[in-house]
Motif scaffolding. Structure first.
Motif, PDB file in Angstrom:
ATOM      1  N   THR A 466      -9.549   8.360 -46.069  1.00 21.87           N
ATOM      2  CA  THR A 466      -7.694   8.483 -45.879  1.00 21.87           C
ATOM      3  C   THR A 466      -7.867   9.069 -44.603  1.00 21.87           C
ATOM      4  N   PRO A 467      -6.916   8.721 -43.576  1.00 24.21           N
ATOM      5  CA  PRO A 467      -6.589   9.846 -42.022  1.00 24.21           C
ATOM      6  C   PRO A 467      -5.987  11.370 -42.953  1.00 24.21           C
ATOM      7  N   SER A 468      -5.706  11.711 -43.735  1.00 21.30           N
ATOM      8  CA  SER A 468      -5.400  12.821 -44.126  1.00 21.30           C
ATOM      9  C   SER A 468      -6.487  13.786 -45.034  1.00 21.30           C
ATOM     10  N   THR A 469      -7.286  13.358 -45.575  1.00 23.39           N
ATOM     11  CA  THR A 469      -8.594  13.885 -45.170  1.00 23.39           C
ATOM     12  C   THR A 469      -9.681  13.548 -44.735  1.00 23.39           C
ATOM     13  N   MET A 470      -9.216  12.983 -44.270  1.00 24.74           N
ATOM     14  CA  MET A 470     -10.753  12.663 -42.954  1.00 24.74           C
ATOM     15  C   MET A 470     -10.547  14.380 -41.839  1.00 24.74           C
ATOM     16  N   GLY A 471      -9.384  14.071 -41.647  1.00 20.08           N
ATOM     17  CA  GLY A 471      -8.651  15.126 -40.301  1.00 20.08           C
ATOM     18  C   GLY A 471      -9.075  16.451 -41.027  1.00 20.08           C
ATOM     19  N   ARG A 472      -9.180  16.428 -42.505  1.00 21.11           N
ATOM     20  CA  ARG A 472     -10.097  18.027 -42.757  1.00 21.11           C
ATOM     21  C   ARG A 472     -10.657  18.089 -42.484  1.00 21.11           C
ATOM     22  N   VAL A 473     -12.279  17.166 -42.277  1.00 20.66           N
ATOM     23  CA  VAL A 473     -13.628  17.540 -41.853  1.00 20.66           C
ATOM     24  C   VAL A 473     -13.934  17.640 -40.206  1.00 20.66           C
ATOM     25  N   SER A 474     -15.114  18.610 -40.250  1.00 19.94           N
ATOM     26  CA  SER A 474     -14.934  18.842 -39.034  1.00 19.94           C
ATOM     27  C   SER A 474     -15.818  18.149 -37.865  1.00 19.94           C
ATOM     28  N   PHE A 475     -15.803  17.827 -37.094  1.00 18.28           N
ATOM     29  CA  PHE A 475     -16.288  16.377 -36.356  1.00 18.28           C
ATOM     30  C   PHE A 475     -17.472  17.374 -35.920  1.00 18.28           C
ATOM     31  N   TRP A 476     -17.118  19.197 -35.259  1.00 18.86           N
ATOM     32  CA  TRP A 476     -18.977  19.093 -34.637  1.00 18.86           C
ATOM     33  C   TRP A 476     -19.612  19.371 -36.234  1.00 18.86           C
ATOM     34  N   THR A 477     -19.085  19.803 -37.268  1.00 24.12           N
ATOM     35  CA  THR A 477     -20.832  19.974 -38.880  1.00 24.12           C
ATOM     36  C   THR A 477     -20.853  18.666 -38.763  1.00 24.12           C
ATOM     37  N   VAL A 478     -20.234  17.421 -38.489  1.00 18.23           N
ATOM     38  CA  VAL A 478     -20.911  15.677 -39.466  1.00 18.23           C
ATOM     39  C   VAL A 478     -21.954  15.416 -37.252  1.00 18.23           C
ATOM     40  N   SER A 479     -21.689  16.490 -36.555  1.00 13.45           N
ATOM     41  CA  SER A 479     -22.307  15.719 -35.469  1.00 13.45           C
ATOM     42  C   SER A 479     -23.427  16.697 -35.450  1.00 13.45           C
ATOM     43  N   MET A 527     -13.658   9.469 -37.644  1.00  9.15           N
ATOM     44  CA  MET A 527     -12.783  10.797 -37.694  1.00  9.15           C
ATOM     45  C   MET A 527     -12.771  11.181 -35.709  1.00  9.15           C
ATOM     46  N   PHE A 528     -13.160  10.664 -35.045  1.00  4.11           N
ATOM     47  CA  PHE A 528     -12.313  11.027 -33.608  1.00  4.11           C
ATOM     48  C   PHE A 528     -10.925   9.915 -33.495  1.00  4.11           C
ATOM     49  N   GLU A 529     -11.182   8.806 -34.034  1.00  2.00           N
ATOM     50  CA  GLU A 529     -10.028   8.115 -33.955  1.00  2.00           C
ATOM     51  C   GLU A 529      -8.876   8.770 -34.546  1.00  2.00           C
ATOM     52  N   VAL A 530      -8.665   9.783 -35.719  1.00  2.00           N
ATOM     53  CA  VAL A 530      -8.105  10.343 -36.549  1.00  2.00           C
ATOM     54  C   VAL A 530      -7.843  11.693 -36.009  1.00  2.00           C
ATOM     55  N   GLN A 531      -8.348  12.328 -35.355  1.00  2.00           N
ATOM     56  CA  GLN A 531      -8.674  13.424 -34.245  1.00  2.00           C
ATOM     57  C   GLN A 531      -8.423  13.458 -33.080  1.00  2.00           C
ATOM     58  N   ILE A 532      -8.142  12.376 -32.466  1.00  2.00           N
ATOM     59  CA  ILE A 532      -8.182  13.061 -31.137  1.00  2.00           C
ATOM     60  C   ILE A 532      -6.568  13.063 -30.987  1.00  2.00           C
ATOM     61  N   THR A 622      -8.015  10.941 -21.525  1.00  2.00           N
ATOM     62  CA  THR A 622      -9.051  10.772 -22.673  1.00  2.00           C
ATOM     63  C   THR A 622     -10.577  10.875 -22.936  1.00  2.00           C
ATOM     64  N   GLN A 623     -11.418  11.957 -23.798  1.00  2.00           N
ATOM     65  CA  GLN A 623     -12.442  11.193 -23.340  1.00  2.00           C
ATOM     66  C   GLN A 623     -12.554  10.327 -24.789  1.00  2.00           C
ATOM     67  N   THR A 624     -13.347   9.616 -24.399  1.00  2.00           N
ATOM     68  CA  THR A 624     -13.846   8.155 -25.582  1.00  2.00           C
ATOM     69  C   THR A 624     -14.592   8.454 -25.718  1.00  2.00           C
ATOM     70  N   PHE A 625     -15.429   8.056 -27.420  1.00  2.00           N
ATOM     71  CA  PHE A 625     -15.907   8.670 -27.944  1.00  2.00           C
ATOM     72  C   PHE A 625     -17.186   8.124 -27.221  1.00  2.00           C
ATOM     73  N   GLN A 626     -17.632   6.591 -27.097  1.00  2.00           N
ATOM     74  CA  GLN A 626     -18.889   6.958 -25.988  1.00  2.00           C
ATOM     75  C   GLN A 626     -19.426   7.831 -24.976  1.00  2.00           C
ATOM     76  N   ALA A 627     -18.484   7.996 -24.503  1.00  2.00           N
ATOM     77  CA  ALA A 627     -19.061   9.193 -23.874  1.00  2.00           C
ATOM     78  C   ALA A 627     -19.531  10.048 -24.412  1.00  2.00           C
ATOM     79  N   LEU A 628     -18.819  10.612 -25.621  1.00  2.00           N
ATOM     80  CA  LEU A 628     -19.557  11.632 -26.135  1.00  2.00           C
ATOM     81  C   LEU A 628     -20.749  11.291 -26.569  1.00  2.00           C
ATOM     82  N   VAL A 629     -21.442  10.136 -27.370  1.00  2.00           N
ATOM     83  CA  VAL A 629     -21.898  10.211 -28.217  1.00  2.00           C
ATOM     84  C   VAL A 629     -23.315   9.745 -26.537  1.00  2.00           C
TER      85      VAL A 629
END
Length: 876
Positions: A466-479, A527-532, A622-629
């Motif tokens: 869910t967006p609530s639980t997904m917003g808790r996870v660190s984007f850079w840990t999974v990255s 996660m990027f979509e939820v946390q942007i 806004t930075q896109t997810f494709q540019a980040l990849v």
């Protein structure tokens, strides 16, 4: 030879690929700024991946300009082969170091073996004596008789193919030599030598270091009769071709790693290996028989080399226009023919294979015939596996001495009889079949580890759906996890095209790493979509703060009541200045029309009275997810290239670089710890995921940092690995402390932004200030209160009650069960450990409603609204 696919081959009949690469119209992001797409970057990336996946041809970087150089070099090699075919034992007899000045000497017309070349052949006899000493010590005498001289000693490996490593010690020669001792323009005319007036490459100057040798023997064994019955020792009637790659690490000297190819022969019955380098100034493979210990070694190697060298040159002559790789070249970096060579020290290697059963302590209880049958059975099963029961394959061990005739020094492996077995044991390794089996086993285990990581990631994605639980996870840990899995996929995909025996394990590793990379990438996209939006809010807040700071420093005219008065009225209880009209809500509840009419009735100030406002900065795109990849891919490629190039660095910088990369990789929980503190979140990840990922991602590091005989023969460092384990354990402990003691426990309040505390301390002196939740105050009808006493201490301890505090109960609106909380009395201490654990049992919302912690957390996983009043709740 496989060819690269062209652009037309990649297109489908429907033209989907061409449509995908066609520039699309520019889109706009949420801030209204247009996004620019670069189709050329995507095309270049696709071509780069195809270049990585498809292997190079057998003959690459060939030019017709080198055909004349190749023809001239092959002509010289044919002359050298003719010299080898017509020489006899004793034709090469250079002056010994202790010989008289008028002693007869003899040289042969081979480059490097002539007197004009000036090589330090005075130590040739010393080289032979050192070699015989190693052989006779490796194969011990039986009943007081040395049987190695007659090739009847303990049984040895018939195939010496394998990888060995050990330590060496440098011994100076009797005649010192430097680069200034040679005139290459005179001894080797027609060559434009590069860097011959400076220190030569491969010049080992340190006293000791490490060595690794990879040997590959020809499967064909040449059998012959004893060639010289009167000579001692006899070679046993068998000989085979052998080639190898030696890597010598000059640890205490220059600090460099020197890698070279050697070519030579192997006598299986006596376990003797004789190899040499070959270059423009040293025709080592053609003069190799003259360096053998005796005449029988000379004649057998001469017979074999005459046949094999002639066959190689005939093949090179047929392919002279397409194959311009110089045969028997010792330079790993420059395999082509060249007219501008760089001089380097030459090497002659003599190695003695040790009896395998004696090393394992089994040869003493077996006869010579039984031991030979055991060795032959083991080798037959290794080369052609049939499922025969083999308990353990004995290790491969050799003792060796290396002589550099042009640089004048010896390299001797450390071991008996000069060193005790506990300190050093010469060169130890494993046969090539065992090494291949170990690589396959490790790849399969690593594939299983990555697959387990995928399972843990999928379970965590179900938990954070869910967006609530997904917003808790660190984007850079999974990255960090996805980047390493992507690097594993790239390495496996690059190797699978040229893998032979390890093709299936490599394919399995490539598949599971691709699975982990794609699943992790999809999780990152969500996660990027939820946390942007969160990052946009932070940017806009920073922009508004900057604008307000700029406006506060700008002088303005004094406000007038008509210009600064609010359009909307305040609450009823607030006082209004005289003359301000009150807006009455109409019966049709059309507030917008009423507000618009009230705004039109307010007189507008003149343009001169309006102060000049500073122009606000335009919001950044806004930075896109494709540019980040794309940045992730570029970063992983840079790290991969640096890791490959680090093999040529000095040992200490290479070790620091690899340790730093591993330390950064194992710091993957730091971003999650930071995000928990920033958002005031106690737990964002399942403990199965945290513990499992920590152990699984530490296993490959443990293999190379702890296991001595790893398949890369990397130098182990157990101390550094202990530091890695401690650092990873500290991060896990911090995550546990954040869940138990609170995410901001011990962190100064000024370091973190304001966030709602769902576990506040409930005090009785907060009743008048409205600090207690609704339902726990004394005048609430739903509250049930029990004053703390000694008789109910056990009950209060079960719910976290404290002495001197009251336990109040209320029905949880979610589960409809009784919720009992402790309310601290006025003046009591709230900093006890029991208070911290008691606060974990309940959660209080900003709208002053209280619930069970498990109930509200389960509710907020799907909806960030209060279950009672539907007010928006801040994320946990």
């Amino acid at each position: 030879m496989p060819s690269r696919p062209s652009t037309s081959d990649m297109t489908t009949p429907s033209g989907r690929l061409l449509d995908a690469l066609t520039p699309a119209p520019a889109a706009a992001d949420d801030d209204g700024m247009p996004q620019t797409r670069h189709p050329a970057a995507g095309l270049l990336f696709v071509l780069f991946v195809i270049w990585l996946l498809f292997p190079e041809g057998e003959y690459q970087n060939q030019t017709l300009a080198l055909s004349d150089v190749a023809a001239e070099r092959l002509s010289r090699y044919r002359d050298a082969l003719t010299v080898l075919n017509h020489t006899r034992w004793g034709d090469f007899a250079p002056r010994a170091a202790d010989a008289k000045v008028d002693a007869p000497v003899a040289y042969v017309n081979l480059t490097g073996f002539r007197e004009i070349d000036g090589f330090a052949w005075e130590d040739l006899e010393a080289f032979r004596q050192k070699a015989l000493r190693l052989s006779r010590h490796a194969v011990p005498p039986i009943n007081g008789q040395q049987l190695w001289d007659t090739a009847e000693g303990a049984p040895l490996w018939a195939n010496a193919s394998g990888t060995l490593h050990g330590e060496w010690e440098r011994r100076p020669g009797s005649v010192p030599r430097t680069f200034g001792s040679y005139n290459l323009s005179r001894s080797v005319p027609g060559m434009d030598w590069v860097g011959h007036r400076v220190e030569w490459a491969r010049n080992i100057t340190g006293k000791s270091g490490r060595m690794m040798i990879r040997l590959e023997g020809n499967k064909t064994v040449t059998t012959y009769d004893s060639l010289a019955h009167s000579s001692v020792p006899l070679t046993g009637g068998k000989i085979r071709n052998l080639r190898g790659v030696a890597t010598i690490e000059d640890t205490t000297g220059s600090g460099l790693n020197w890698e070279m190819r050697l070519w030579g022969v192997h006598w299986p019955r006596q376990g003797v290996v004789l190899m040499a380098t070959t270059s423009e100034k040293f025709e080592g493979v053609f003069g190799l028989p003259h360096l053998a210990p005796s005449e029988d070694f000379f004649r057998s190697s001469q017979m074999l080399l005459n046949e094999t060298l002639h066959r190689v040159m005939r093949k090179k002559q047929r392919n002279i226009l397409v194959d311009q790789n110089m045969p028997w070249n010792s330079d790993m970096d420059n395999p082509l023919y060249t007219t501008h060579p760089s001089p380097h020290c030459e090497f002659v290697l003599y190695a003695q294979v040790h009896p395998p059963l004696l090393l394992e302590g089994q040869g003493k209880s077996l006869s010579a015939l039984e031991a030979d049958r055991v060795i032959r059975a083991i080798e037959s099963e290794l080369e052609n596996p049939l499922g025969a029961p083999i308990s353990a394959v004995p290790r491969l061990q050799m003792s060796a001495v290396i002589h550099s005739p042009d640089c004048g020094f010896f390299l001797e492996t450390k071991g008996p009889p000069d060193y005790p077995p506990g300190e050093a044991n010469h060169l130890v390794g494993m046969k090539s079949e065992v090494h291949t089996h170990q690589v396959k086993t490790w790849m399969l285990i690593y594939a299983l580890v990555v697959f387990t990581q995928v399972r843990l990631l999928k379970n965590q994605m179900k938990e954070s759906s869910t967006p609530s639980t997904m917003g808790r996870v660190s984007f850079w840990t999974v990255s960090a996890m996805v980047i390493v899995d992507g690097m594993t996929f790239t390495a496996a995909a690059t190797w699978v095209s040229s893998a032979a025996a390890t093709f299936l394990p490599t394919l399995a590793l490539m598949f599971v790493s691709f699975l982990s990379m794609t699943i992790g990438g999809s999780f990152l996209a969500k996660m990027f979509e939820v946390q942007i939006p969160e990052s946009r809010v932070h940017r806009r807040r920073a922009s508004s703060n900057h604008t307000s700071d700029t406006a506060s420093t700008t002088p303005s005219a004094p406000p007038t009541p008509s210009a600064t008065g609010p359009i909307l009225p305040g609450p009823v209880t607030t006082s209004r200045p005289p003359g301000q009209e009150t807006i009455i809500i109409p019966s049709d509840q059309d507030m917008d029309a009423e507000i618009a009419s009230a705004a039109s009735a307010v007189p507008r100030p003149s343009a001169a009275a309006i102060p000049a406002q500073p122009q606000a900065e335009l919001p950044r795109r806004t930075q896109t997810f494709q540019a980040l990849v794309g940045r992730f891919i570029l970063f992983s490629l840079c790290i991969s290239f640096l890791s490959i190039s680090s093999t040529t660095w000095y040992p200490r910088p290479r070790s620091l670089f690899l340790n730093a990369c591993t330390f950064a990789y194992l710091s993957l929980w730091l971003p999650q710890i930071y995000r928990n503190t920033l958002r005031n979140c106690r737990r964002a990840l399942r403990w199965q995921f945290v513990i499992g990922q920590s152990l699984l991602r530490l296993l490959p590091v443990a293999y190379f940092w702890v296991k001595e005989d790893n398949f890369l023969y990397a130098r182990t460092d157990r101390g550094v690995f202990v530091v890695f384990c401690a650092w990873l354990w500290i991060q896990v402990c911090l995550l546990a402390a954040q869940e138990i003691l609170g995410p901001r426990f011990g962190v100064p309040s000024g370091w973190t932004p304001e966030a709602w505390d769902y576990h506040p301390v409930l005090r009785e002196d907060s009743v008048e200030a409205g600090g207690l939740p609704i339902g726990l105050t004394g005048d609430d009808s739903g509250a049930r209160m029990r004053r703390g006493s000694s008789s109910s201490a056990e009950k209060r301890g079960a719910v976290g009650g404290l002495a001197g505090s009251s336990v109040r109960a209320i029905d949880c609106a979610i589960c409809r069960e009784v919720l009992e909380v402790s309310v601290i009395g006025a003046g009591d201490d709230e900093g006890r450990v029991a208070t911290v654990f008691a606060r974990r049992l309940y959660m209080v919302t900003p709208c002053r409603h209280i619930f069970h912690t498990a109930c509200l957390e389960g509710w907020m996983r799907f909806r960030l609204q209060c279950p009672i009043c539907r007010e928006e709740l801040p994320p946990v």
